[in-house]
Structures are given as C-alpha cells and as structure tokens.
Design an enzyme around this catalytic site. Structure first.
Site, PDB file in Angstrom:
ATOM      1  N   GLN A  14       0.831  -1.210   0.000  1.00  0.00           N
ATOM      2  CA  GLN A  14       0.000   0.000   0.000  1.00  0.00           C
ATOM      3  C   GLN A  14       0.860   1.252   0.000  1.00  0.00           C
ATOM      4  O   GLN A  14       1.840   1.347   0.731  1.00  0.00           O
ATOM      5  CB  GLN A  14      -0.893   0.000   1.244  1.00  0.00           C
ATOM      6  CG  GLN A  14      -1.907   1.118   1.210  1.00  0.00           C
ATOM      7  CD  GLN A  14      -2.715   1.182   2.475  1.00  0.00           C
ATOM      8  OE1 GLN A  14      -2.179   1.404   3.556  1.00  0.00           O
ATOM      9  NE2 GLN A  14      -4.011   0.996   2.352  1.00  0.00           N
ATOM     10  N   CYS A  45      -6.495   7.099   4.911  1.00  0.00           N
ATOM     11  CA  CYS A  45      -5.780   7.371   6.168  1.00  0.00           C
ATOM     12  C   CYS A  45      -6.166   8.745   6.734  1.00  0.00           C
ATOM     13  O   CYS A  45      -6.071   9.753   6.036  1.00  0.00           O
ATOM     14  CB  CYS A  45      -4.266   7.311   5.919  1.00  0.00           C
ATOM     15  SG  CYS A  45      -3.355   7.548   7.443  1.00  0.00           S
ATOM     16  N   GLY A 147     -14.844  -2.364   8.654  1.00  0.00           N
ATOM     17  CA  GLY A 147     -15.264  -1.593   9.822  1.00  0.00           C
ATOM     18  C   GLY A 147     -15.979  -2.449  10.832  1.00  0.00           C
ATOM     19  O   GLY A 147     -17.023  -3.033  10.543  1.00  0.00           O
ATOM     20  N   GLY A 170      -9.486  -5.031  10.519  1.00  0.00           N
ATOM     21  CA  GLY A 170      -8.437  -4.140  11.003  1.00  0.00           C
ATOM     22  C   GLY A 170      -8.024  -4.464  12.425  1.00  0.00           C
ATOM     23  O   GLY A 170      -7.186  -5.339  12.674  1.00  0.00           O
TER      24      GLY A 170
HETATM   25  C1  LIG Z   1      -3.003   1.282  14.352  1.00  0.00           C
HETATM   26  C2  LIG Z   1      -3.733   1.284  13.031  1.00  0.00           C
HETATM   27  C3  LIG Z   1      -2.989   1.413  11.863  1.00  0.00           C
HETATM   28  C4  LIG Z   1      -3.645   1.414  10.626  1.00  0.00           C
HETATM   29  N1  LIG Z   1      -2.906   1.529   9.473  1.00  0.00           N
HETATM   30  C5  LIG Z   1      -3.537   1.460   8.273  1.00  0.00           C
HETATM   31  C6  LIG Z   1      -2.784   1.516   7.059  1.00  0.00           C
HETATM   32  O1  LIG Z   1      -1.562   1.647   7.050  1.00  0.00           O
HETATM   33  N2  LIG Z   1      -3.470   1.416   5.898  1.00  0.00           N
HETATM   34  C7  LIG Z   1      -4.845   1.272   5.863  1.00  0.00           C
HETATM   35  O2  LIG Z   1      -5.420   1.184   4.784  1.00  0.00           O
HETATM   36  N3  LIG Z   1      -5.557   1.242   7.002  1.00  0.00           N
HETATM   37  C8  LIG Z   1      -4.947   1.323   8.178  1.00  0.00           C
HETATM   38  N4  LIG Z   1      -5.690   1.288   9.330  1.00  0.00           N
HETATM   39  C9  LIG Z   1      -7.158   1.238   9.241  1.00  0.00           C
HETATM   40  C10 LIG Z   1      -7.682  -0.197   9.187  1.00  0.00           C
HETATM   41  O3  LIG Z   1      -7.223  -0.831   8.011  1.00  0.00           O
HETATM   42  C11 LIG Z   1      -9.210  -0.210   9.160  1.00  0.00           C
HETATM   43  O4  LIG Z   1      -9.648   0.510   8.034  1.00  0.00           O
HETATM   44  C12 LIG Z   1      -9.848   0.401  10.393  1.00  0.00           C
HETATM   45  O5  LIG Z   1      -9.155   0.035  11.574  1.00  0.00           O
HETATM   46  C13 LIG Z   1     -11.313  -0.015  10.500  1.00  0.00           C
HETATM   47  O6  LIG Z   1     -11.428  -1.416  10.546  1.00  0.00           O
HETATM   48  P1  LIG Z   1     -11.666  -2.187  11.944  1.00  0.00           P
HETATM   49  O7  LIG Z   1     -12.940  -1.618  12.531  1.00  0.00           O
HETATM   50  O8  LIG Z   1     -11.762  -3.630  11.544  1.00  0.00           O
HETATM   51  O9  LIG Z   1     -10.494  -1.867  12.805  1.00  0.00           O
HETATM   52  C14 LIG Z   1      -5.060   1.300  10.567  1.00  0.00           C
HETATM   53  C15 LIG Z   1      -5.784   1.176  11.759  1.00  0.00           C
HETATM   54  C16 LIG Z   1      -5.144   1.170  12.978  1.00  0.00           C
HETATM   55  C17 LIG Z   1      -5.983   1.048  14.227  1.00  0.00           C
END
Ligand SMILES: Cc1cc2nc3c(=O)[nH]c(=O)nc-3n(C[C@H](O)[C@H](O)[C@H](O)COP(=O)(O)O)c2cc1C
Length: 268
Positions: A14, A45, A147, A170
């Site tokens: 990415q 992001c 999400g 995530g």
């Molecule tokens: C610590 C952290 C780092 C993340 N880094 C990225 C990243 O580098 N690229 C990306 O597309 N999403 C990143 N995300 C977002 C996650 O991919 C995801 O979109 C977000 O956490 C929502 O999904 P979830 O509810 O399953 O956590 C990050 C999230 C967290 C908490």
C-alpha cells in the site's frame, strides 16, 4: 514493511501520496523490489501527518486529483492490478463514497475497500454498513467492506446483508488474529471453531514474541517494540488491567514467559 514470506502471497503493497508521477515511480520501484501481487492506494488514512501532505483521506475532498493519482498509477504499473482503500468521505456532510468509487472504477482500479467511517470520525462511532452496501450496489468491481468486524457473526451478517465480495479486518487482527483461521473455516464449510483457550492464546503470543526476536538483532529492542502488540493481545483476557501493567515492563522473552506463567497460575 516490504518484507514478507512467499507463503504470505498474494500480497499487496500500500502506498499513499498526492503527486501522481512520484507515486507512479514509487509503485514501479516497489514492483521491481518485491514483485507484489498488487498495489493498493490508500485514500482512507485520517492521520494528520499524512493528510496535511494531501495524502490519504485528504484526496476524498479533491476528486479530480484522486482521479489523476489513481489513473497515473494504474497506467504506470499495468498489468499489475491496483486496488484502493477509501473512507465514506471527509465528513458526515460530504459523504461521497459512491462517486469516489465510481471514479476509481472508471480509471481501472481493480477492487475498492471501503471503511464505513468518515475522516472526521477517525476511529470513533460505528462503521456505517448501509453506506458500504450502497457502494457495493453501484460499482461492478469487487467492494471489500471494512469496519468493526470482530467475530464470525459480523462476517456472516455483513455478507448476508450486502453485496460486498470481501471483508477487511483491522483492529481485530491485533487483538484476536485467530479470527482469520476461524473465518476461513466458516467460509469454507460453515463450521465454527472454538475461541482459543487461554493457554492457546499465550502459546500464540509467545510464538509471536519468538518470531519478533528471531527477526531482530536485539532481543531487548524486539520485546520492548512488542509491548504495544502485547497490550492488544491482553484485551479481553481475565485480569487484563493487571496484565497490562506487567506487560508494559517486559524487556526479554523470559519476562513475557514469566508474565504468562503467573497469569496462568492465577487462573488455575
Ligand atoms: C493502528 C492502526 C494502523 C492502521 N494503518 C492502516 C494503514 O496503514 N493502511 C490502511 O489502509 N488502514 C490502516 N488502518 C485502518 C484499518 O485498516 C481499518 O480501516 C480500520 O481500523 C477499520 O477497521 P476495523 O474496525 O476492523 O479496525 C489502521 C488502523 C489502525 C488502528
């Protein structure tokens, strides 16, 4: 971040950025270095140091530039597929995921992951799966919903109520990485795997620590860098408050083993 094992394929790398030609050069360089199976563009992001350079979700409010970035990279790396990750929009008032997704599809993006929050929401509130479902209705390339996927119930529900072709996990990857194995079983044959026992969790955690140490030139550095991961693993464990205090101090593999032993003893 570009290091991976062959068995991890297919892998995507990415990138984020707002300068089309530089991003295209970066994508080509990455392809030369590690031959990823695809390139992913991060338009989701919300972190300020990314957004203030016009990267990540900043492009959600500059769709002409988002289009130029995506089309330039797609053309530069063809036939390697390029996917994209977006949020619903910059703010609740400017939700534009459907039109952003349509633009990305029109320039040859191969699949789009949609995080059901806005940039302004950060990680607060709950993901809006209705909005994700609407994106999946309007584009014909695969939509990957993202999400608040924490368990098999979430996986079953989201596939049943939307036309998403995949799900992205995530934060649960950090607290419960075994969710991927459970999801795989469930999706392959509908079977439900039990939650790992506490002993199994600890053996997984210790294995992760050993792997981190093996990859590093310093055990001390590897384990102190693991502390944030250990905090996440401790979430939902019995006595997690005490456990967190102890894990904040670990500096060697033996320290982690000692915490595990004390924790298991306290439960027996
Ligand atoms: C610590 C952290 C780092 C993340 N880094 C990225 C990243 O580098 N690229 C990306 O597309 N999403 C990143 N995300 C977002 C996650 O991919 C995801 O979109 C977000 O956490 C929502 O999904 P979830 O509810 O399953 O956590 C990050 C999230 C967290 C908490």
């Amino acid at each position: 971040m570009l290091e991976f094992l062959p068995e991890e394929r297919p892998i995507g790398v990415q990138l984020f950025g707002a300068e089309p030609d530089r991003l295209a050069d970066a994508a080509k360089a990455v392809i030369d270095w590690v031959q990823p199976d695809f390139i992913d563009l991060n338009f989701g992001c919300p972190v300020n140091k990314v957004v203030c350079k016009h990267g990540g979700s900043a492009l959600l409010r500059d769709c002409p530039l988002l289009e130029r970035v995506a089309s330039t990279v797609v053309r530069a790396v063809a036939p390697i597929p390029v996917t994209a990750k977006i949020r619903l929009g910059w703010s609740q008032e400017t939700i534009n995921a459907k039109s952003t997704a349509a633009i990305l599809e029109s320039v040859g993006i191969a699949a789009i992951a949609v995080h059901g929050r806005t940039k302004e929401q950060g990680y607060s509130g709950v993901a809006d799966w209705q909005a994700i479902a609407e994106v999946a209705e309007v584009i014909s390339i695969p939509t990957i919903g993202n999400g608040d996927i924490h368990d098999i119930d979430d996986i079953a529900r989201r596939f049943a109520m939307t036309k998403v072709r995949g799900l992205m996990i995530g934060r649960a990857a950090m607290t419960a990485p075994w969710l991927f194995a459970k999801a795989k079983q469930f999706l392959e044959n509908g079977s439900l795997v039990h939650e790992p026992l506490i002993e199994e969790r600890w053996s997984h955690i210790l294995r992760h620590c050993r792997m981190a140490v093996a990859e590093s030139s310093s055990e001390h550095h590897a384990i102190t860098a693991m502390r944030a991961r250990l905090m996440a693993y401790s979430k939902g464990m019995p006595g997690s408050r005490m456990l967190r205090a102890e894990l904040q101090q670990v500096a060697s593999l033996q320290d982690v083993r000692d915490v595990a032993d004390r924790h298991l003893d306290s439960l027996s």
